[in-house]
Motif scaffolding. Structure first.
Motif, PDB file in Angstrom:
ATOM      1  N   ALA A 266      10.290 -45.005  -5.441  1.00 56.34           N
ATOM      2  CA  ALA A 266      10.435 -44.524  -4.073  1.00 56.34           C
ATOM      3  C   ALA A 266      11.759 -44.967  -3.470  1.00 56.34           C
ATOM      4  N   PHE A 267      12.317 -46.049  -3.990  1.00 54.77           N
ATOM      5  CA  PHE A 267      13.564 -46.592  -3.461  1.00 54.77           C
ATOM      6  C   PHE A 267      14.723 -46.230  -4.395  1.00 54.77           C
ATOM      7  N   ARG A 268      15.188 -45.021  -4.247  1.00 54.16           N
ATOM      8  CA  ARG A 268      16.329 -44.602  -5.042  1.00 54.16           C
ATOM      9  C   ARG A 268      17.610 -45.142  -4.424  1.00 54.16           C
ATOM     10  N   ASN A 269      18.600 -45.358  -5.272  1.00 52.72           N
ATOM     11  CA  ASN A 269      19.864 -45.897  -4.794  1.00 52.72           C
ATOM     12  C   ASN A 269      20.508 -44.919  -3.814  1.00 52.72           C
ATOM     13  N   LEU A 270      21.029 -45.460  -2.724  1.00 52.65           N
ATOM     14  CA  LEU A 270      21.643 -44.614  -1.694  1.00 52.65           C
ATOM     15  C   LEU A 270      22.780 -43.785  -2.268  1.00 52.65           C
ATOM     16  N   GLU A 271      23.524 -44.362  -3.196  1.00 47.44           N
ATOM     17  CA  GLU A 271      24.637 -43.647  -3.815  1.00 47.44           C
ATOM     18  C   GLU A 271      24.147 -42.385  -4.518  1.00 47.44           C
ATOM     19  N   ASP A 272      23.002 -42.488  -5.195  1.00 44.19           N
ATOM     20  CA  ASP A 272      22.444 -41.324  -5.894  1.00 44.19           C
ATOM     21  C   ASP A 272      21.933 -40.279  -4.911  1.00 44.19           C
ATOM     22  N   LEU A 273      21.295 -40.753  -3.829  1.00 40.17           N
ATOM     23  CA  LEU A 273      20.726 -39.820  -2.855  1.00 40.17           C
ATOM     24  C   LEU A 273      21.804 -38.986  -2.172  1.00 40.17           C
ATOM     25  N   THR A 274      22.956 -39.588  -1.898  1.00 39.54           N
ATOM     26  CA  THR A 274      24.021 -38.871  -1.190  1.00 39.54           C
ATOM     27  C   THR A 274      24.659 -37.790  -2.047  1.00 39.54           C
ATOM     28  N   ARG A 275      24.442 -37.868  -3.370  1.00 38.16           N
ATOM     29  CA  ARG A 275      25.019 -36.871  -4.264  1.00 38.16           C
ATOM     30  C   ARG A 275      24.118 -35.648  -4.426  1.00 38.16           C
ATOM     31  N   GLY A 276      22.884 -35.733  -3.991  1.00 38.46           N
ATOM     32  CA  GLY A 276      21.926 -34.653  -4.188  1.00 38.46           C
ATOM     33  C   GLY A 276      21.845 -33.736  -2.981  1.00 38.46           C
ATOM     34  N   ASN A 277      20.849 -32.851  -3.021  1.00 41.56           N
ATOM     35  CA  ASN A 277      20.609 -31.958  -1.900  1.00 41.56           C
ATOM     36  C   ASN A 277      19.794 -32.693  -0.844  1.00 41.56           C
ATOM     37  N   PHE A 278      19.102 -31.943  -0.009  1.00 42.63           N
ATOM     38  CA  PHE A 278      18.359 -32.572   1.077  1.00 42.63           C
ATOM     39  C   PHE A 278      17.219 -33.429   0.540  1.00 42.63           C
ATOM     40  N   TYR A 279      17.134 -34.604   1.087  1.00 41.10           N
ATOM     41  CA  TYR A 279      16.080 -35.567   0.758  1.00 41.10           C
ATOM     42  C   TYR A 279      14.906 -35.315   1.697  1.00 41.10           C
ATOM     43  N   ILE A 280      13.694 -35.405   1.208  1.00 43.66           N
ATOM     44  CA  ILE A 280      12.502 -35.209   2.042  1.00 43.66           C
ATOM     45  C   ILE A 280      12.028 -36.565   2.534  1.00 43.66           C
ATOM     46  N   ALA A 281      12.069 -36.764   3.837  1.00 41.95           N
ATOM     47  CA  ALA A 281      11.653 -38.028   4.455  1.00 41.95           C
ATOM     48  C   ALA A 281      10.281 -37.818   5.086  1.00 41.95           C
ATOM     49  N   ARG A 282       9.255 -38.363   4.461  1.00 43.33           N
ATOM     50  CA  ARG A 282       7.888 -38.204   4.966  1.00 43.33           C
ATOM     51  C   ARG A 282       7.553 -39.378   5.893  1.00 43.33           C
ATOM     52  N   GLY A 283       8.008 -39.231   7.121  1.00 44.24           N
ATOM     53  CA  GLY A 283       7.748 -40.258   8.131  1.00 44.24           C
ATOM     54  C   GLY A 283       8.717 -41.423   8.084  1.00 44.24           C
ATOM     55  N   GLN A 284       9.408 -41.580   6.965  1.00 46.57           N
ATOM     56  CA  GLN A 284      10.342 -42.697   6.830  1.00 46.57           C
ATOM     57  C   GLN A 284      11.390 -42.382   5.767  1.00 46.57           C
ATOM     58  N   VAL A 285      12.550 -43.003   5.914  1.00 47.06           N
ATOM     59  CA  VAL A 285      13.623 -42.864   4.942  1.00 47.06           C
ATOM     60  C   VAL A 285      13.629 -44.114   4.069  1.00 47.06           C
ATOM     61  N   LEU A 286      13.580 -43.917   2.755  1.00 48.21           N
ATOM     62  CA  LEU A 286      13.538 -45.027   1.807  1.00 48.21           C
ATOM     63  C   LEU A 286      14.748 -44.951   0.882  1.00 48.21           C
ATOM     64  N   PHE A 287      15.437 -46.063   0.722  1.00 44.59           N
ATOM     65  CA  PHE A 287      16.527 -46.124  -0.251  1.00 44.59           C
ATOM     66  C   PHE A 287      16.826 -47.592  -0.546  1.00 44.59           C
ATOM     67  N   SER A 288      17.630 -47.817  -1.572  1.00 47.39           N
ATOM     68  CA  SER A 288      17.999 -49.181  -1.946  1.00 47.39           C
ATOM     69  C   SER A 288      19.511 -49.312  -1.959  1.00 47.39           C
ATOM     70  N   ILE A 289      19.986 -50.516  -1.658  1.00 48.30           N
ATOM     71  CA  ILE A 289      21.407 -50.822  -1.743  1.00 48.30           C
ATOM     72  C   ILE A 289      21.579 -52.236  -2.295  1.00 48.30           C
ATOM     73  N   GLN A 290      22.734 -52.498  -2.875  1.00 51.01           N
ATOM     74  CA  GLN A 290      23.101 -53.831  -3.336  1.00 51.01           C
ATOM     75  C   GLN A 290      24.204 -54.354  -2.422  1.00 51.01           C
ATOM     76  N   ASN A 291      23.927 -55.444  -1.725  1.00 49.87           N
ATOM     77  CA  ASN A 291      24.880 -56.011  -0.770  1.00 49.87           C
ATOM     78  C   ASN A 291      25.436 -57.323  -1.314  1.00 49.87           C
ATOM     79  N   THR A 292      26.746 -57.378  -1.545  1.00 48.79           N
ATOM     80  CA  THR A 292      27.378 -58.598  -2.052  1.00 48.79           C
ATOM     81  C   THR A 292      27.959 -59.452  -0.935  1.00 48.79           C
ATOM     82  N   TYR A 293      27.763 -59.023   0.297  1.00 54.46           N
ATOM     83  CA  TYR A 293      28.300 -59.754   1.435  1.00 54.46           C
ATOM     84  C   TYR A 293      27.178 -60.517   2.142  1.00 54.46           C
ATOM     85  N   ALA A 294      27.521 -61.164   3.244  1.00 57.33           N
ATOM     86  CA  ALA A 294      26.540 -61.946   3.993  1.00 57.33           C
ATOM     87  C   ALA A 294      25.524 -61.040   4.660  1.00 57.33           C
TER      88      ALA A 294
END
Length: 365
Positions: A266-294
């Motif tokens: 359910a938590f696809r990488n945001l980078e992958d989602l932005t490359r596709g067509n419209f994402y279906i958000a069923r009540g909420q938007v789910l995605f994952s990111i890797q943060n190397t900062y604070a």
């Protein structure tokens, strides 16, 4: 004839003295052992001969202050091989401090502050102060204090979603050859302080001999539990000698919404989602990111594409921790979102990069 005999005896005596000194040698690491009175006494003495009774005289001198301390360790047995003075002998050692300011600091703390030191070791045979010198060796070192060990991640008093987090900390400075780290992680019970928990509670992780200033969560350790608080600390060692310890930090495992009940896919990488067509958000938007900062708050905004004049307001605050994040943006209670409408989300990630995610909003089932 008599003169020749005297020369021969003198030569033989000199050879005997050289042989005796060659029989003993010292192994001392001033960058580690030269930092405290106790550790100086742990100098290693190699004995290439038979069992010998000896005593040890130590003189520590600083380039600007002069002699600061002398230590006399009474008799102890030197066995063949590598030895240290016995604990009983060290306990009975006589320690004399000079009258200068630096010596006063050392006497009060037991530790040597910054300075250019010379550590001289003299090994004498037997117990008498007039007994022959068996070996002598000096070591020079410009001593710098260790910097405070700083923990990095998980941050103090943070709330994280990852039940098997990685741990990061600043390495020991100045660097010491052969340094290894130990990480201790415990659960903090009700009405406990983190310091008490580390001293009293059973360790979840007690990992020794860590060569780098980081530790991935051990596969054999049980995962952390949602809603519980944990405390952790890192220590630096050189062999069995403690060099420095970090502060004690604590964190809790908890998310605004329990993402563990959702499948990992359910938590696809945001980078992958932005490359596709419209994402279906069923009540909420789910995605994952890797943060190397604070840790920080996610900077984002949402616009309606179906009706551009319609403003999107009251978006929830999303907190991003350092490391892997599973993001849940709950839109189900926001009247700005209409079933079947198209939206675009603009996201500014902690590294400054910008992403756009187009999605179709659907009412949660």
């Amino acid at each position: 004839m008599k003169k020749g005999i005297n020369i021969l005896l003198t030569t033989l005596f000199g050879m005997f003295c050289l042989q005796a000194k060659a029989q003993f040698s010292f192994a001392f690491m001033p960058e580690v052992q030269g930092r405290s009175i106790d550790n100086i006494c742990k100098v290693r003495i190699s004995n290439a001969g038979s069992v010998t009774t000896a005593r040890l005289h130590i003189v520590v001198t600083e380039a600007n202050a002069g002699a600061v301390v002398t230590i006399d360790i009474p008799q102890f047995q030197l066995m063949p091989g590598v030895n240290t003075a016995t604990p009983a002998a060290v306990y009975q050692a006589t320690v004399n401090f000079s009258t200068n300011k630096l010596a006063t600091i050392i006497r009060q703390s037991g530790y040597f502050p910054t300075g250019d030191y010379e550590y001289c070791f003299q090994l004498y045979e037997g117990t008498d102060h007039s007994s022959p010198l068996l070996a002598e060796q000096c070591f020079n070192y410009e001593l710098e204090p260790f910097s405070n060990m700083q923990l990095i991640q998980p941050y103090d008093e943070d709330a994280i979603c990852d039940k098997r987090p990685s741990f990061n900390w600043q390495p020991l400075i100045p660097a010491v050859n052969g340094v290894e780290y130990r990480l201790l992680l415990v659960e903090v019970k009700d009405r406990q302080q983190p310091v008490e928990a580390l001293r009293m509670n059973l360790a979840i992780i007690n990992q020794r001999q860590i060569p780098m200033p980081m530790l991935l969560y051990p596969s054999i350790a049980s995962e952390l539990v949602e809603g519980k608080q944990y405390a952790w600390q890192v220590s630096a060692f050189q062999h069995e000698l403690l060099l420095a310890q970090s502060e004690i930090w604590s964190f809790t495992v908890g998310c605004e919404r329990d993402s563990t009940k959702l499948p990992a896919e359910a938590f696809r990488n945001l980078e992958d989602l932005t490359r596709g067509n419209f994402y279906i958000a069923r009540g909420q938007v789910l995605f994952s990111i890797q943060n190397t900062y604070a840790a920080t708050d996610l900077v984002y905004a949402i616009r309606c594409l179906t009706k551009p004049e319609q403003a999107v307001k009251k978006l929830p605050v999303v907190h991003v921790v350092k490391g892997y994040n599973q993001i849940i943006i709950d839109l189900s209670d926001n009247s700005s979102f209409k079933d079947g409408y198209y939206y675009i989300m603009d996201v500014t990630l902690p590294d400054g990069s910008r992403k756009q995610l187009r999605f179709i909003y659907k009412q949660a089932e």
